[in-house]
Write a protein that holds these residues in place. Structure first.
Motif, PDB file in Angstrom:
ATOM      1  N   TYR B 216       0.836  -1.211   0.000  1.00 10.29           N
ATOM      2  CA  TYR B 216       0.000   0.000   0.000  1.00 10.29           C
ATOM      3  C   TYR B 216       0.865   1.253   0.000  1.00 10.29           C
ATOM      4  O   TYR B 216       0.528   2.244  -0.641  1.00 10.29           O
ATOM      5  CB  TYR B 216      -0.923   0.016   1.227  1.00 10.29           C
ATOM      6  N   SER B 217       1.993   1.204   0.724  1.00 10.18           N
ATOM      7  CA  SER B 217       2.833   2.401   0.825  1.00 10.18           C
ATOM      8  C   SER B 217       3.448   2.778  -0.514  1.00 10.18           C
ATOM      9  O   SER B 217       3.927   3.882  -0.700  1.00 10.18           O
ATOM     10  CB  SER B 217       3.937   2.193   1.870  1.00 10.18           C
ATOM     11  N   ARG B 218       3.426   1.840  -1.472  1.00 11.66           N
ATOM     12  CA  ARG B 218       3.964   2.157  -2.798  1.00 11.66           C
ATOM     13  C   ARG B 218       2.904   2.733  -3.722  1.00 11.66           C
ATOM     14  O   ARG B 218       3.181   3.036  -4.877  1.00 11.66           O
ATOM     15  CB  ARG B 218       4.548   0.896  -3.437  1.00 11.66           C
ATOM     16  N   GLY B 219       1.680   2.837  -3.221  1.00 15.00           N
ATOM     17  CA  GLY B 219       0.618   3.437  -4.021  1.00 15.00           C
ATOM     18  C   GLY B 219      -0.264   2.427  -4.727  1.00 15.00           C
ATOM     19  O   GLY B 219      -1.004   2.782  -5.633  1.00 15.00           O
ATOM     20  N   ASN B 220      -0.186   1.170  -4.314  1.00 15.19           N
ATOM     21  CA  ASN B 220      -1.062   0.151  -4.897  1.00 15.19           C
ATOM     22  C   ASN B 220      -2.502   0.370  -4.462  1.00 15.19           C
ATOM     23  O   ASN B 220      -2.753   0.753  -3.322  1.00 15.19           O
ATOM     24  CB  ASN B 220      -0.654  -1.236  -4.388  1.00 15.19           C
ATOM     25  N   ASN B 221      -3.458   0.100  -5.342  1.00 14.67           N
ATOM     26  CA  ASN B 221      -4.844   0.099  -4.878  1.00 14.67           C
ATOM     27  C   ASN B 221      -5.208  -1.299  -4.381  1.00 14.67           C
ATOM     28  O   ASN B 221      -4.421  -2.239  -4.516  1.00 14.67           O
ATOM     29  CB  ASN B 221      -5.797   0.579  -5.976  1.00 14.67           C
TER      30      ASN B 221
END
Lengths: 268, 319
Positions: B216-221
């Motif tokens: 999530y911290s990498r911007g994944n939905n």
């Protein structure tokens, strides 16, 4: 350009997963300048990690309520839509966590994980470009043979190496802010120092601001220009590193400083 | 590769042990094949002659060795009861069981994965609760009862197929498939419930792990986190279950065969046990063991492909 990267105003965080709501972060204010390394210290339960997770947008939304403002690079994050937040996560804000052993997906190769932010935020890049950047990033965190590491799985690396991989993955999009949530706690002392030096170098070379969260005052002292002391959900003291160490204003800070183990000459 | 080879050797040794135990067991248990072939009112002289003819007087090890060598050659002996080669008997029924198991397995995999994921994604909501309850019911209803219900609903009420009207695959492939789809559903339903429960649980467990937060911290939905990160890890226990399930479906559908009147391996096994038709029983049991072991072997290989940690652990153990 504004030289303030992160401005937190009156941040409150409340948990609602039990019968009575729990107020865990209370009216926290802080400012992080561009290129600065800010340390947050405090014991476990002081709310420092939660503050960091709130900035990174990683708090659960259904049983936690937040209040206040987190202004990052001119954008308000707390009320932002998830889709807006996701554009920032991994791109402008990178995060490294306490547990390098479990923070990487065990079934995916290192390279794939390091590149992930690129796949999300730089869709225009092709495979070769991503590979080049990933290897470069692995190299920049001082991992030997980055091409070989690229093809490995997390379980084939040591804890220190995995934390470097985490840093490489958090830094690959060259974020403006790197949040390091107790990144050295799970590592042994010599590795801790290496990681701290690495963060220092990345801050110098890439101008990345770093929010360094730790309960280890001696590490924070080495790394951070400014320190925020948190206790029981509040910021109890704030100031330049030396100032806090030489002249702590609060009892709590003094206690924390006294708790640092000292190397004393044994009496013979 | 070394790992595969080692597994293969283990597999062969296991099969050898099983064949020996099976042969031994039928030698020890009371009951005489010659007697049951001839009936009880036979003269002792005739009985002795037949025993001699059947080779029952030779020492055990000699008989076992003979049997084993022939077995490896593909000659499973002659059925005492039907006087036809056992291999012919089995081979004529095997396709039915394989078809049934493979179809049931495909139904199970295709249905349980989406439902499991969906249920995990909507954890705690009404639809998830409904799925859990439905699952409990499916799991607790035995598959033969499910078979009876299906026969009643689809066969007698809706008249989609004729109950008991089994059509052989070599006579009418279309009719065969239409008939077989219902027993396959009956076999698959409890297994679907089990996999849904397992997958839902392991998805929820994996979703709470640290690497998910990293993702999530990498911007994944959410769906990227689910399909790129969680699912592969969550499938590991499910693959183990599926391996056992496939073996079970191959050989354990005896009851369903009865309910739907399907002439399969299960029926051969039942009749040959009651007639003390040992060559058939032995062949079927070794075949069952073979299927179970081979399936397990395949699961191990797949497991290793999905989870890179497996080989590593094996290697460390060997050091």
């Amino acid at each position: 350009m504004d030289d303030i990267l992160l401005d937190i105003k009156n941040l409150n965080i409340e948990f609602h997963d039990h019968d009575a709501p729990e107020h865990v972060v209370k009216n926290v204010n802080m400012v992080l300048k561009r290129g600065e390394i800010l340390g947050i210290v405090g014991e476990s339960g002081s709310g420092k990690s939660l503050t960091a997770m709130a900035i990174a947008g990683l708090l659960r939304r259904h049983d936690i309520t937040t209040d206040g403002r987190i202004i990052f690079d001119g954008k308000e994050l707390l009320g932002a839509k998830r889709s807006e937040l996701r554009k920032i996560q991994g791109n402008d804000i990178g995060v490294i966590f306490q547990e390098p052993m479990t923070s990487l997906n065990p079934t995916k190769r290192i390279g794939w994980q390091v590149e992930e932010s690129l796949r999300i935020h730089r869709p225009e890049m092709d495979k070769a470009q991503r590979y080049r950047l990933a290897v470069e990033s692995l190299k920049s965190v001082e991992l030997d043979e980055p091409e070989r590491i690229y093809g490995k799985y997390p379980h084939e690396l040591s804890g220190g190496m995995r934390q470097r991989v985490m840093i490489a993955s958090a830094m690959i999009c060259e974020p403006k802010l790197l949040i390091a949530d107790e990144p050295t706690t799970a590592l042994d002392v010599t590795i801790q120092m290496q990681i701290v030096k690495l963060l220092q170098r990345l801050n110098r070379e890439k101008k990345t601001s770093i929010l360094f969260i730790s309960h280890d005052l001696s590490l924070v002292k080495r790394l951070c220009g400014r320190i925020l002391v948190m206790h029981d959900g509040r910021v109890v003291e704030e100031g330049a590193s030396e100032e806090i160490f030489t002249d702590p204003k609060q009892d709590y800070t003094r206690k924390l400083i006294d708790a640092i183990p000292k190397l004393e000459k044994p009496e013979i | 590769m070394k790992y595969v080879l080692k597994k293969l050797v283990t597999m062969l040794i296991t099969l050898l042990c099983i064949s020996f135990l099976v042969y031994l067991a039928f030698d020890i248990i009371p009951g005489d094949a010659a007697l049951s072939a001839l009936g009880t009112d036979v003269t002792p002289e005739r009985l002795a002659a037949v025993r001699e003819e059947m080779g029952l007087n030779r020492p055990f090890i000699e008989r076992y060795a003979d049997w084993l060598i022939n077995f490896i050659r593909g000659d499973f002996g002659i059925s005492y009861k039907y006087r036809v080669p056992v291999s012919e008997m089995i081979m004529s029924k095997l396709p039915v069981n394989v078809m049934m198991a493979v179809t049931a397995f495909i139904i199970m995999a295709a249905v349980s994965v989406p439902i499991g994921i969906y249920s995990a994604k909507h954890k705690g909501k009404g639809i998830d609760r409904f799925i859990i309850i439905l699952n409990q019911i499916m799991m607790s209803v035995p598959h033969f009862f499910m078979g009876i219900l299906i026969t009643y609903i689809f066969g007698l009420v809706l008249k989609i197929f004729t109950p008991g009207g089994f059509v052989s695959y070599d006579k009418d492939p279309g009719g065969f498939i239409l008939y077989m789809i219902f027993p396959c559903i009956a076999i698959a339903l409890p297994k679907i419930a089990m996999s849904v429960k397992l997958l839902r649980g392991s998805c929820i467990e994996e979703a709470g792990k640290d690497y998910v937060r990293t993702a999530y911290s990498r911007g994944n939905n959410t769906s990227k986190v689910l399909y790129h990160h969680v699912l592969r890890n969550a499938m590991l226990p499910v693959i183990t279950l599926w391996g056992m399930t496939l073996a079970d479906m191959m050989v354990g559908s005896i009851v369903i065969e009865q309910v739907f009147n399907i002439p399969g391996i299960g029926r051969i096994l039942l009749t040959s046990i009651s007639y003390r038709d040992y060559p058939v029983v032995e062949a079927v049991i070794v075949l069952i063991a073979f299927v179970v072991i081979v399936t397990n072997f395949c699961v191990d290989i797949i497991y290793q492909l999905v989870d890179p940690r497996i080989t590593m652990q094996k290697e460390t153990l060997n050091k």
